[in-house]
Enzyme design. Structure first.
Site, mmCIF file in Angstrom:
data_model
loop_
_atom_site.group_PDB
_atom_site.id
_atom_site.type_symbol
_atom_site.label_atom_id
_atom_site.label_comp_id
_atom_site.label_asym_id
_atom_site.label_seq_id
_atom_site.Cartn_x
_atom_site.Cartn_y
_atom_site.Cartn_z
ATOM 1 N N ASP A 157 17.035 2.595 -0.153
ATOM 2 C CA ASP A 157 16.405 2.063 -1.323
ATOM 3 C C ASP A 157 16.315 3.235 -1.857
ATOM 4 O OD1 ASP A 157 16.933 -0.748 -1.199
ATOM 5 O OD2 ASP A 157 15.570 -1.155 -0.912
ATOM 6 N N LEU A 176 0.572 6.480 6.332
ATOM 7 C CA LEU A 176 0.600 6.034 7.540
ATOM 8 C C LEU A 176 1.807 5.464 7.329
ATOM 9 C CD1 LEU A 176 -2.391 3.434 7.226
ATOM 10 C CD2 LEU A 176 -2.284 5.414 8.702
ATOM 11 N N GLY A 177 2.982 5.521 6.626
ATOM 12 C CA GLY A 177 4.445 4.622 6.864
ATOM 13 C C GLY A 177 4.836 6.145 7.813
ATOM 14 N N VAL A 229 11.830 -1.051 7.796
ATOM 15 C CA VAL A 229 10.884 -0.836 7.433
ATOM 16 C C VAL A 229 10.035 -0.962 6.281
ATOM 17 C CG1 VAL A 229 9.645 1.734 6.656
ATOM 18 C CG2 VAL A 229 12.201 1.527 8.422
ATOM 19 N N TYR A 242 12.115 9.728 2.190
ATOM 20 C CA TYR A 242 12.774 10.280 3.504
ATOM 21 C C TYR A 242 12.643 11.449 3.993
ATOM 22 C CZ TYR A 242 12.769 4.978 4.981
ATOM 23 O OH TYR A 242 12.504 4.189 5.670
#
Lengths: 174, 174
Positions: B147, B122-123, B111, B154
């Site tokens: 990470d 945007l991510g 990613v 997330y």
């Protein structure tokens, strides 16, 4: 005449050895007694889904639609099975599979060993076989998601928990 | 005439909307100003590997052999790219891919969002697009290895850390 490879004896060296009725690689082939059952590893995908379902039942897994199990096996990069073989009979006693991008990463799923065959080093041997298959395909990042009770099992195989703080995360539908 | 789908506006509903020069799905299509660049998501695999390498360079990733990157993209179940589009020009500003067994599990890898386009949601929008693609393929177990610095990112997307004590583990060659 087909020769089988010996896996995971004293040296972990792989050498050609005896034949069996079925394909696959023989565990501890130098100590074989023809009257005793043999343990054989295979990467063949021609697995009886009902036999696999029975194996998963024996460890208490929730049943899954066989149509989806078939699709998942077809689209796994690696399928490993472990068999007890005696003469012309064989019995599925272990299974694992891995998804992969065929280049960098693999993720191992659905590791199962028949409870009657646990605590004899066979799960470890099957996982070593799976790792050797992935390594021979030049996959360097082998991952899995371990239930709490098997974390130590995988650590003994060389798997590292949360290396450099990298965390396994899951997203489920609502 | 091709119609594009609107994604991740107020309701997250997907409706048909405006066209662009390229394929893909348009972010916030109802607020489009033709003179402004548009953000477009795509699952096409026809990605310029050098452009992808430049994107990965911008976030400081170690370079990888393009031959292996090509193979990994070919064997990924899902490839998602994010583009800044203006008129006939487009620029790769985000990327992610997922391996899968096409039935139960997917694992998201690689990613990346161009640093110049980070901190604008945007991510998050790209990941929602990836999740919607996997969900539309009936994948219910979406996993990744995060990470430490992106675990919260997330989590905000609904990913759960170590659910029921399940741990991400890695095996690397010696």
């Amino acid at each position: 005449m087909v020769f089988w490879k010996k896996l995971f004896s004293n040296s972990d060296a792989v050498t050609t050895s005896e034949t069996t009725e079925f394909g696959g690689e023989l565990l501890n082939s130098e100590n074989q007694d023809a009257s005793q059952p043999q343990i054989v590893f295979s990467t063949e995908r021609d697995i009886d889904f009902y036999e696999l379902e029975e194996l998963c039942d024996r460890v208490g897994w929730a049943r899954r639609p066989l149509r989806k199990v078939k699709k998942a096996i077809e689209h796994s990069f690696l399928v490993v099975s472990m068999w007890e073989v005696q003469g012309k009979k064989r019995r599925l006693i272990g299974f694992a599979r891995a998804t992969s991008d065929h280049a960098f990463n693999a993720t191992i799923w659905d590791v199962v060993v028949d409870p009657k065959f646990q605590s004899r080093g066979l799960g470890k041997a099957m996982m070593k076989y799976a790792i050797s298959q992935l390594r021979s395909a030049d996959i360097s990042n082998i991952t899995l998601f371990a239930d709490p009770q098997v974390v130590k099992f995988y650590q003994r195989l060389g798997f590292i928990l949360d290396p450099e703080g990298i965390k396994g995360m899951f997203w489920y539908p609502d």
